[in-house]
Design a protein around this motif. Sequence first.
Motif, PDB file in Angstrom:
ATOM      1  N   GLY A  52     -38.634  -2.048 -17.681  1.00 36.72           N
ATOM      2  CA  GLY A  52     -40.062  -1.776 -17.672  1.00 36.72           C
ATOM      3  C   GLY A  52     -40.433  -0.613 -16.776  1.00 36.72           C
ATOM      4  N   ASN A  53     -41.708  -0.515 -16.490  1.00 37.25           N
ATOM      5  CA  ASN A  53     -42.252   0.572 -15.686  1.00 37.25           C
ATOM      6  C   ASN A  53     -42.634   0.066 -14.298  1.00 37.25           C
ATOM      7  N   TYR A  54     -42.124   0.734 -13.260  1.00 34.03           N
ATOM      8  CA  TYR A  54     -42.448   0.406 -11.875  1.00 34.03           C
ATOM      9  C   TYR A  54     -43.270   1.551 -11.277  1.00 34.03           C
ATOM     10  N   HIS A  55     -44.362   1.189 -10.642  1.00 34.70           N
ATOM     11  CA  HIS A  55     -45.302   2.176 -10.131  1.00 34.70           C
ATOM     12  C   HIS A  55     -45.108   2.397  -8.633  1.00 34.70           C
ATOM     13  N   PHE A  56     -45.055   3.683  -8.245  1.00 37.19           N
ATOM     14  CA  PHE A  56     -44.885   4.059  -6.836  1.00 37.19           C
ATOM     15  C   PHE A  56     -46.034   4.963  -6.406  1.00 37.19           C
ATOM     16  N   GLY A  57     -46.303   4.978  -5.110  1.00 36.05           N
ATOM     17  CA  GLY A  57     -47.324   5.866  -4.558  1.00 36.05           C
ATOM     18  C   GLY A  57     -48.727   5.467  -4.955  1.00 36.05           C
ATOM     19  N   GLU A  58     -49.654   6.428  -4.860  1.00 29.02           N
ATOM     20  CA  GLU A  58     -51.033   6.184  -5.256  1.00 29.02           C
ATOM     21  C   GLU A  58     -51.746   7.518  -5.448  1.00 29.02           C
ATOM     22  N   SER A  59     -52.852   7.486  -6.185  1.00 28.13           N
ATOM     23  CA  SER A  59     -53.683   8.655  -6.444  1.00 28.13           C
ATOM     24  C   SER A  59     -52.821   9.812  -6.959  1.00 28.13           C
ATOM     25  N   GLU A  60     -53.012  11.021  -6.435  1.00 29.83           N
ATOM     26  CA  GLU A  60     -52.254  12.172  -6.919  1.00 29.83           C
ATOM     27  C   GLU A  60     -50.780  12.100  -6.537  1.00 29.83           C
ATOM     28  N   GLY A  61     -50.453  11.196  -5.632  1.00 28.19           N
ATOM     29  CA  GLY A  61     -49.066  11.027  -5.227  1.00 28.19           C
ATOM     30  C   GLY A  61     -48.371   9.898  -5.962  1.00 28.19           C
ATOM     31  N   GLU A  62     -49.016   9.364  -7.006  1.00 27.35           N
ATOM     32  CA  GLU A  62     -48.405   8.256  -7.729  1.00 27.35           C
ATOM     33  C   GLU A  62     -47.424   8.771  -8.778  1.00 27.35           C
ATOM     34  N   TRP A  63     -46.434   7.942  -9.078  1.00 32.89           N
ATOM     35  CA  TRP A  63     -45.458   8.284 -10.098  1.00 32.89           C
ATOM     36  C   TRP A  63     -44.836   7.003 -10.642  1.00 32.89           C
ATOM     37  N   ASN A  64     -44.122   7.121 -11.741  1.00 26.62           N
ATOM     38  CA  ASN A  64     -43.591   5.952 -12.425  1.00 26.62           C
ATOM     39  C   ASN A  64     -42.081   6.033 -12.600  1.00 26.62           C
ATOM     40  N   PHE A  65     -41.440   4.908 -12.364  1.00 24.29           N
ATOM     41  CA  PHE A  65     -39.998   4.743 -12.531  1.00 24.29           C
ATOM     42  C   PHE A  65     -39.811   3.853 -13.759  1.00 24.29           C
ATOM     43  N   VAL A  66     -39.368   4.436 -14.863  1.00 20.79           N
ATOM     44  CA  VAL A  66     -39.284   3.714 -16.129  1.00 20.79           C
ATOM     45  C   VAL A  66     -37.823   3.445 -16.488  1.00 20.79           C
ATOM     46  N   ILE A  67     -37.524   2.187 -16.793  1.00 20.89           N
ATOM     47  CA  ILE A  67     -36.169   1.786 -17.174  1.00 20.89           C
ATOM     48  C   ILE A  67     -36.156   1.430 -18.656  1.00 20.89           C
ATOM     49  N   LEU A  68     -35.296   2.107 -19.410  1.00 23.28           N
ATOM     50  CA  LEU A  68     -35.119   1.814 -20.827  1.00 23.28           C
ATOM     51  C   LEU A  68     -33.734   1.242 -21.045  1.00 23.28           C
ATOM     52  N   GLN A  69     -33.595   0.429 -22.069  1.00 23.68           N
ATOM     53  CA  GLN A  69     -32.297  -0.143 -22.411  1.00 23.68           C
ATOM     54  C   GLN A  69     -31.824   0.420 -23.735  1.00 23.68           C
TER      55      GLN A  69
END
Length: 248
Positions: A52-69
């Motif tokens: 799934g998708n894991y969310h890091f940071g916040e606002s303009e510093g936010e980014w996503n760590f996405v795991i696919l199988q």
Amino acid sequence: MPLLLIFVMALFLSNSTAFAQIPKHLFNEVSGEVYDAKDFSSGTKPIKDRIGNYHFGESEGEWNFVILQNKDSLIVQLWDGRWDKDYFIGETTWLNICHTFNKVKLEGNKISFGKYSGQFADAKDGNKSHKALLLFCDPLMGRNYGKDSAEVGYYSSETKVFYSDKEYSELSLSVKPESYFAGKSKQQLKIMRNAIYARYGMIFQAGGDMEKYFRKKEWYRPFQKNVAACLTDIENRNIETISRLEQL
């Protein structure tokens, strides 16, 4: 060496891999928030429970760590962004930038991608528990944290939900058989193939039919000429299949 001792050592090594110790220093690097390590636990779970998708940071510093199988293997995509000029109208807009790792290792609850690594965990929030990912690194800045430190990200959504706002997003989620494309015209196949490139902001030939087609899409933000490094093994397989069918 006595068999009993060998068994105990093997059991210890197995458990140390599956139930790795939670780092002492847990934080949100963007906000500066610090977390109590006692609120986190780590244990091995089926990978389907971690995709799934894991969310890091916040606002303009936010980014996503996405795991696919991809069958028995995993793929990691890091999605962040930057403010830059829109290719078409020249106004400043937010550009989504992807970093793809096709070679990912999973051992117990530890995940490794490139020179980086992290650890799956569960975080307590009162009577509730949330899936979390502890990264021992800042992969966007290309650095690893010090010993016993990790940034905390929380599970945000299913992978298919994260990709659902793009056209033909299913081509990024699983390798499709030829039968999936049955009945599609050559033009439809061309659009499907190029939708994968468009998702990463590829600039198409000025005035060409693909530029005209995707320019109408609200999600399309072109900013780079080569997106090969962004493509996943899943997408490359689908591109190969579509390209072959286009030649028939």
